[in-house]
Design a protein around this motif. Sequence first.
Motif: not given
Length: 317
Positions: A196-212
Motif C-alpha cells: 500500500k505504501k509503495i502503490l500510494t506513491k505511484l498514484g493508487e488509493s486504498f481504503t484505510d483500516f478502521p482506527p486501531f
Amino acid sequence: MIRKTSAMVEAGILAAVAIVMALISMYVPVLGAFVNFLWPLPIVICGCRHGFKWSVMTLLVATIIIAMVISPINAFFLAAIFGLLGLILGECMRRHLPPMQMMLYGSIGAVLALIINIVLSFLVLGIDPIEMIFTSFHESLGQLAAYYREHGMGEEEIKKIVDGYAEMLRMMRVIMPGAFLLCAPIMAFVNYIAAKKILTKLGESFTDFPPFVKLQAPGWVLWPYGISLLAVTYFYQTDQSSWLYTLSVNVQTVCSFVLVLQGVVLLYWFVESKGKPRWWANLATALLFVIPLFSQIIVYVGAFDMVFDFRKIRKKY
C-alpha cells in the motif's frame, strides 16, 4: 500496445526485484529473514498494477531463475509458500476490496499455501519439512550440551537445561498448526501495508483500516477459548498424546492471540480516552513479550472487554 509493453517491462523489473530479494534472504543472515517475509511484495505490486496474468508471469519468471541461480528446492518453497499470497493480495488490491476482506482472503491464501507446501514436500520431494526443522533443533541440543560440558558445567545442571529446551521443542511441535494459522494474517498484513505504501506513491488509493482503538474481535471467540481451556486442563492430567489434547492446545493458542489483541486495543483506547502518555500503552505491549504472567492478564482483559464492551462500540440489535 504501449500499455502491454509497459506491463511487460514492469513485470520484468519486479521479477528481477523478487530474484534479488531471494538472494538476500538466502545469503544475508539477519536481514534475510525479514526480506524473506516480504518476498510476495513484487508479485502483489505487479498484480495490482497490471492484473492477475502479469503477476503469474512475474512469479513464474522469478521462480525459474531462482531455481537456476540458487536451487530448485529454494525456489519451490518460495513459490509455494509466498507466491499464492502474492497473487491473491495483488488481485484483491487491484479490485480495491475493503482492507478487512483483503486480510481474510490473504490469510486463507497463506494458510492454503503452507498446506500445499507441506503436501508437495511429501509427494514431490519425499521430505517432511517440519520433521527436518525439529531434527535440526534436537541435534543442536546435543551441541549445546557439549558446549556446556567443555566449559565445566556439571552433568546434572546440563541435563536440567537440555530437558527444559526439549520440553519447549515438544510444545512447539504441538502448537505448530496454531502457529501456522497465526502466521498467515501477519504475513498478509505486513505485505499489504508495504504494498500500500509503495502503490500510494505511484498514484493508487486504498481504503484505510478502521482506527486501531475501534477494532473488535467477535464475541464467539470466548466459547472455543473456554472449551479448549477446560479440555487442555483435563487432557494435561490424563493423556497429552491424545489428538484432542493437540487440538485443544492449538485452539487455545489461536484464541489467546485474539484475546491478547483485544486487550492491547483496550489499553490503547484507555490511554487515548484518558489523555495519558502513549508510551504507557507501548510499555505495556512490550511487557507482553517478556513477562508471561502479564500476557495472561491481558488475555483476561480482552475477554472482559468482549463481555462488558467497555468502549461501548458493539452494535445494538
